[in-house]
Design a protein around this motif. Structure first.
Motif, short mmCIF file in Angstrom:
data_model
loop_
_atom_site.label_atom_id
_atom_site.label_comp_id
_atom_site.label_asym_id
_atom_site.label_seq_id
_atom_site.Cartn_x
_atom_site.Cartn_y
_atom_site.Cartn_z
N MET A 96 56.75 -20.02 25.19
CA MET A 96 56.00 -18.97 24.54
C MET A 96 55.16 -18.23 25.58
N LEU A 97 55.19 -16.90 25.57
CA LEU A 97 54.47 -16.16 26.61
C LEU A 97 53.18 -15.51 26.12
N LEU A 98 53.27 -14.99 24.92
CA LEU A 98 52.14 -14.23 24.41
C LEU A 98 52.13 -14.32 22.90
N GLU A 99 50.98 -14.44 22.34
CA GLU A 99 50.92 -14.62 20.90
C GLU A 99 49.90 -13.68 20.26
N LEU A 100 50.33 -12.99 19.22
CA LEU A 100 49.42 -12.15 18.46
C LEU A 100 49.16 -12.83 17.13
N LYS A 101 47.88 -12.92 16.76
CA LYS A 101 47.55 -13.57 15.50
C LYS A 101 46.70 -12.64 14.64
N ASN A 102 47.17 -12.40 13.43
CA ASN A 102 46.42 -11.59 12.45
C ASN A 102 45.89 -10.28 13.02
N VAL A 103 46.72 -9.62 13.80
CA VAL A 103 46.22 -8.40 14.43
C VAL A 103 46.22 -7.24 13.44
N THR A 104 45.06 -6.66 13.25
CA THR A 104 44.91 -5.50 12.38
C THR A 104 44.26 -4.38 13.17
N GLN A 105 44.80 -3.19 13.01
CA GLN A 105 44.20 -2.04 13.68
C GLN A 105 43.97 -0.97 12.63
N SER A 106 42.73 -0.58 12.47
CA SER A 106 42.46 0.46 11.47
C SER A 106 41.50 1.48 12.05
N PHE A 107 41.62 2.70 11.55
CA PHE A 107 40.72 3.78 11.97
C PHE A 107 39.97 4.27 10.76
N THR A 108 38.74 4.65 10.98
CA THR A 108 37.99 5.25 9.89
C THR A 108 38.08 6.76 10.07
N LYS A 109 38.63 7.40 9.06
CA LYS A 109 38.76 8.85 9.15
C LYS A 109 37.40 9.50 8.92
N ASP A 167 48.75 -4.02 10.04
CA ASP A 167 48.13 -4.85 9.02
C ASP A 167 48.56 -6.30 9.21
N ASN A 168 47.66 -7.10 9.76
CA ASN A 168 47.91 -8.53 9.83
C ASN A 168 49.22 -8.91 10.50
N ILE A 169 49.37 -8.52 11.73
CA ILE A 169 50.62 -8.78 12.44
C ILE A 169 50.55 -10.12 13.17
N ASP A 170 51.54 -10.96 12.97
CA ASP A 170 51.71 -12.17 13.77
C ASP A 170 52.99 -12.00 14.57
N LEU A 171 52.90 -12.26 15.85
CA LEU A 171 54.07 -12.04 16.69
C LEU A 171 53.99 -12.93 17.93
N THR A 172 55.12 -13.50 18.29
CA THR A 172 55.16 -14.30 19.50
C THR A 172 56.25 -13.79 20.43
N THR A 231 40.71 -6.36 14.29
CA THR A 231 40.52 -7.80 14.12
C THR A 231 41.76 -8.51 14.64
N GLY A 232 41.67 -9.82 14.80
CA GLY A 232 42.81 -10.58 15.27
C GLY A 232 42.71 -10.87 16.75
N SER A 233 43.67 -11.68 17.24
CA SER A 233 43.57 -12.08 18.64
C SER A 233 44.90 -11.95 19.35
N VAL A 234 44.83 -11.71 20.64
CA VAL A 234 46.00 -11.69 21.51
C VAL A 234 45.76 -12.76 22.56
N SER A 235 46.68 -13.75 22.66
CA SER A 235 46.44 -14.77 23.68
C SER A 235 47.64 -14.90 24.60
N HIS A 236 47.34 -14.96 25.90
CA HIS A 236 48.38 -15.13 26.91
C HIS A 236 48.64 -16.62 27.05
N LYS A 237 49.90 -16.99 27.08
CA LYS A 237 50.22 -18.40 27.22
C LYS A 237 50.73 -18.71 28.61
#
Lengths: 587, 432
Positions: free
Chosen positions: B4-17, B27-32, B64-70
């Motif tokens: 595993m190289l990199l892990e995204l947990k519960n990543v959310t990106q939002s903008f306030t207009k 919206d809540n992306i999990d990805l490895t 919100t959420g985290s990106v971690s390098h493995k």
């Protein structure tokens, strides 16, 4: 101030028209009412101003300038009107001069270098020579002095507008040119339908810059001292001059406030609408760029009254535009176009003759009253002022380039800073005389050094404007790349940011150094009441000769200044500019 | 399982207009990301796929959420993550060599080694002889090669590619893809993972081991598909086409589910988003569909291929035809309705008439604007009136977009007119 046709790189606004937000548009009735009021006020203002301007000359002595703030609104209106008239004449001059220079190769060969010299002559240089002439033209009427003042403002506005139009006319895109040819537009139609619209954004933008330039010389153009003649036209400039000689600090404060209001009104009622209107002529539309908006323009578009009011004007303009003046180009199917060179040679001969005659005349003018010692003296003074200009522009650059980049990369900050800087650039150096005098006398400082900052006070902002504009134009993908590759620190400045903003910086620095020369005449001699300090230099020399009414030496000083500026432009700025343009060509 | 190289947990990106509405791009992306794979990310523009890439690159911080390098950084003179841009993002005042060296310079690699490594990378990517050229002297393909060399020279573990081939012509893109795949497959570069964002389905199938499909406007991964075909992949093979078809169906059905209120029919309400396509393009597409070889019915991927407009554009057009009830879509096929057929055969005046009728009946917003204009004494109404009303139910951008679409369609249909100067709609004929 001098600009070699600044392009419309950035458009700061003094206050964006948020007064009548889009949502809160009043009903048609109020729209019409407001529009009617604006038009009526404008017409009344013009007719009042005209009658005041043609009042008899003795009025100047009967009603001398008063520091009573009750008079300020009237003074403000007088100044406003003068600037408006000057800008109209500048526009007229621009249309004729730039068009002639762009359309006729032979005329261009003469007119463009001449324009370069005209813009290098300091604004205050013109006034000494025109006052007497204009006064003789309208004896016993204020009109003569008014004309001289308006002419002085005109000389601070016209040249960069002319350069801008000339450059636009020379760079009309080829396909537009060909379209005009294919549809057989007459020269007149082509000019109004194709060339002017194309040149419009740049022209309006330079008009705005010109207006700031005009304000900077408002004191000098209204309070004229020539030998033993002292004339003070009613206006903000004279008010400031009087406040300075009477050491009235609160009057200075009121003058600043009034100027601020007038500049704001000019912005809202003249330049915002013009900018927002000229935006539709923009040839290259970059998506995402903010369109300038103007509530006044919206009001005029949406009100039925103004639409009806404008109908006759629209009619006239349509008729005028149909005129087929200047025959269209006809396709040439006969390939026998070896033009006779004879006409060319005749033209050059004529130019050479004119040059010789004027040289002979100049020698005669100087022969008896100017010695070589005089020339050497003036040359050494020129050197001193030159050093001042170079040092100060360098210092201003060291300050404003890094700050400008930091501001430019933050669009929200830039939107606040730019209008503020534009505002500050309009304020005449005279307003800081009291501060300068007090500081110098308190610290017993050397005026040769400490008066110098006044020179760049108004013009340093051009460096800031343009660097901010440059930095905010830095492409986002390049910024991302730099971040991705972890490029930071000095490497980032040296390899990425500085090369990119260099041409923008140059545009600003050229304007700033030209302006600094111009301002030296005001800034090297300061006074506050009876206290005054003088810095040795070309500016103070010209100012003193003007006080003494010594025409020969005024011409000598001004000639030297114009020559230095022209040489400086030709030998330093132009090569640098070309280098930058070559290096930075994208794509 | 690969490392595993990199892990995204519960990543959310939002903008306030500006108007206070919160817009979720992711919206809540999990990805490895695993070692040794190429991940393709497909989705329409605005679906958040580029934002995801920027978050992984560290150019954007997620809400919100985290990106971690493995992984441990390989060495001090290597960069973990490098990126290749659609726009090439070359510095025009630096030569090819200087552009490539930039990242090494930032890492503080000694002059001599920097030069050696840069020349090696230039060599590897096939840019020999161009070292002293400026970007403006290069063709698009060569420019992107510089982009690749610049990214690879820093020996990254992860290479992020944001539509790297979409700025190139088809032939150039093809060579560059093959060249890159060769380098990757032959392990000539120490890369561990590649992430490729694209909107081109074929490209994704050609290059990736795994494809993530982003749903439009919802900011989450709608589907994940493993591509088990062996390299080099053959576009003509049945299994390749089947995979393209499968993804196409997922993407179009995703499209059906979103904006359009009910999945089964094409009925829309006033507050649905409308695709901004020109009526002339619609007319052109209907003509195309009506004629041979389609004769009223076409396979969507094949049609996409034949039109060469780009998948996204085609999907927009199809979307619009469905809304206007000129065509219908089922199982990856599009077919003209009877009026669609009628339209294709009609002359200009008749077409405008048909279009106007369909616009009034099937696009509630158009009908609404028309009704309001008719009820007003002056037969005109300010644009802001409609924008404000739409904004109660959709974002300002969407409202403006929908209104622009309706305006352009109504102009074609001569249903109502719009004066941009005064920003008003009217029923009158345009002023002379």
């Amino acid at each position: 101030m001098r600009f070699s046709g600044i392009s419309a790189r950035f458009v700061p606004n003094i206050a964006s028209g948020g007064l009548l937000g889009r949502r809160a548009l009043p009903r048609q009735f109020w729209l019409d009412g407001l529009a009617f009021m604006l038009v009526a006020t404008f017409l009344i203002f013009i007719s009042w101003g005209m009658s005041e301007m043609s009042a008899p000359l003795r009025r100047l002595h009967q009603d001398p300038i008063s520091l009573d703030i009750a008079y300020l609104p009237e003074y403000a209106m007088r100044t406003t009107l003068r600037m408006l008239i000057a800008v109209c004449f500048s526009l007229l001059f621009t249309l004729l001069y730039a068009t002639l220079a762009a359309k006729s190769r032979k005329a261009g060969q003469l007119l463009i270098p001449l324009l370069d010299i005209l813009q290098s002559v300091p604004v205050l240089g013109y006034i000494s020579f025109t006052v007497t002439a204009f006064m003789a033209l309208f004896p016993d009427s204020m009109m003569g002095v008014e004309c001289a003042a308006i002419f002085a403002i005109f000389t601070s506005q016209a040249w960069n507008m002319t350069f801008s139009l000339y450059q636009s006319l020379r760079t009309v895109p080829h396909d537009m040119d060909e379209a005009a040819f294919v549809f057989r537009l007459s020269g007149w139609q082509k000019f109004w339908k194709i060339e002017m619209p194309y040149a419009m954004p740049g022209l309006i933008w330079n008009m705005m810059i010109s207006m700031s330039g005009g304000w900077f010389f408002v004191v000098a153009s209204e309070a004229i001292t020539l030998g033993n003649q002292k004339i003070m036209l009613p206006g903000i400039g004279s008010y400031i001059a009087l406040a300075i000689s009477e050491r009235n600090m609160s009057a200075i404060g009121w003058a600043i406030t009034t100027m601020g209001i007038v500049i704001l009104l000019y912005d809202q009622f003249l330049f915002r609408p013009l900018l927002s209107w000229s935006d539709k002529f923009r040839y290259e539309q970059t998506a995402g760029e903010e369109m300038p908006t103007s509530w006044v323009r919206q009001l005029f578009i949406k009100s039925r009254f103004t639409r009806k009011f404008l109908i006759p004007f629209v009619w006239i303009s349509r008729i005028v535009l149909r005129i087929r003046l200047f025959a269209p180009q006809v396709p040439n199917f006969h390939f026998t176009t070896r033009e006779s060179k004879l006409f060319d040679y005749l033209w050059y001969l004529l130019l050479a003759l004119a040059f010789m005659i004027s040289a002979r005349y100049m020698v005669g003018f100087f022969q008896n009253s100017v010695t070589w010692a005089d020339v050497l003296h003036v040359a050494s003074l020129t050197l001193i002022t030159l050093i001042r200009v170079v040092v100060l522009i360098t210092l201003a650059s060291l300050l404003w380039v890094p700050l400008g980049v930091l501001i430019g990369l933050r669009p929200r900050l830039a939107r606040i800073v730019l209008p503020l800087a534009q505002f500050l650039s309009a304020f005449p150096a005279n307003l800081l005389f009291p501060v300068a005098v007090m500081l110098i006398s308190y610290y017993n400082a050397n005026p040769d050094i400490w008066l110098s900052p006044l020179m760049v006070l108004g013009t340093q902002w051009y460096i800031l404007f343009n660097v901010v504009a440059g930095a905010s134009a830095f492409p986002n993908d390049l910024l991302d790349t730099a971040r991705n590759l972890r490029v930071g620190g000095w490497l980032w400045w040296r390899k990425l940011m500085l090369p990119f903003i260099f041409p923008y910086y140059l545009t600003g620095a050229i304007a700033a150094s030209g302006g600094a020369w111009n301002a030296s005449i005001v800034a090297e001699v300061v006074s506050w009441g009876n206290q005054s300090y003088t810095a040795t230099g070309l500016g103070s020399y010209i100012a003193q000769m003007t006080q003494a009414g010594d025409y020969v030496h005024i011409v000598l000083g001004i000639g030297m200044m114009a020559l230095t500026v022209v040489l400086f432009n030709q030998c330093i700025w132009h090569p640098l500019y070309e280098l930058a343009a070559r290096k930075l060509r994208m794509g | 399982m690969a490392e595993m190289l990199l892990e995204l947990k519960n990543v959310t990106q939002s903008f306030t207009k500006p108007e206070g509405r919160v817009l979720k791009v992711l919206d809540n992306i999990d990805l490895t990301l695993h070692e040794g794979e190429i991940i393709g990310v497909l989705g329409k523009s605005g679906s958040g796929k580029s934002t995801l890439l920027r978050i992984i690159a560290g150019l954007t911080t997620p809400t919100t959420g985290s990106v971690s390098h493995k992984f441990k950084s390989a060495s001090r003179d290597a960069l973990d993550i490098a990126m290749v841009f659609q726009t090439f993002a070359l510095f025009p005042w630096l030569t090819v060599l200087q552009n490539v060296q930039l990242g090494l310079e930032a890492l503080g690699v000694p002059e001599k080694e920097m030069r050696r490594r840069a020349l090696e990378a230039i060599d590897l990517i096939g840019l020999d002889g161009y070292e002293s050229a400026y970007p403006r002297e290069l063709s698009g393909g060569m420019k992107q090669r510089v982009g690749f060399a610049r990214a690879l020279v820093v020996n990254p573990s992860i290479l992020l590619m944001d539509e790297p081939f979409s700025g190139l012509d088809v032939l150039t893109a093809e060579t560059l893809k093959t060249d890159f795949l060769d380098l990757w497959l032959e392990r000539k570069i120490p890369l561990k993972t590649v992430m490729l964002v694209t909107h081109n389905i074929e490209e994704a199938v050609l290059m990736s081991d795994r494809i993530l499909i982003f749903s439009a406007n919802e900011g989450h991964i709608a589907a994940e598909i493993k591509v088990d075909l062996t390299y080099p992949r053959d576009r003509q093979s049945a299994s390749f086409s089947a995979m393209v078809e499968q993804i196409y169906t997922i993407m179009t059905s995703g499209m059906l589910k979103r904006g359009l209120s009910t999945a089964r029919t094409s009925e829309i309400s006033m507050h649905d988003k409308l695709p901004r396509v020109s009526p002339n393009q619609l007319a052109g597409l209907m003509e195309e569909l009506a004629g041979p070889p389609y004769n009223g019915r076409a396979d969507l991927p094949a049609l996409d291929q034949a039109l060469g407009l780009g998948t996204e554009e085609v999907l927009h057009l199809v979307d619009a035809l469905r809304i206007l009830k000129f065509a219908d879509v089922a199982e990856g096929d599009i077919h003209l309705t009877s009026t669609g057929q009628l339209f294709a055969d009609a002359d200009t005046q008749k077409r405008k008439q048909i279009f106007a009728e369909h616009l009034l009946h099937n696009v509630p917003l158009a009908a609404y604007v028309h009704r309001v204009l008719q009820s007003r004494p002056g037969k005109h109404a300010p644009r802001i009136r409609f924008v404000t009303q739409l904004e109660d139910h959709m974002t300002e951008d969407d409202a403006i977009e929908a209104l622009s679409a309706v305006t352009s369609w109504a102009r074609y249909a001569e249903l109502f007119a719009y004066d941009d100067n005064s920003e008003t709609y009217n029923l009158e004929n345009p002023e002379a």
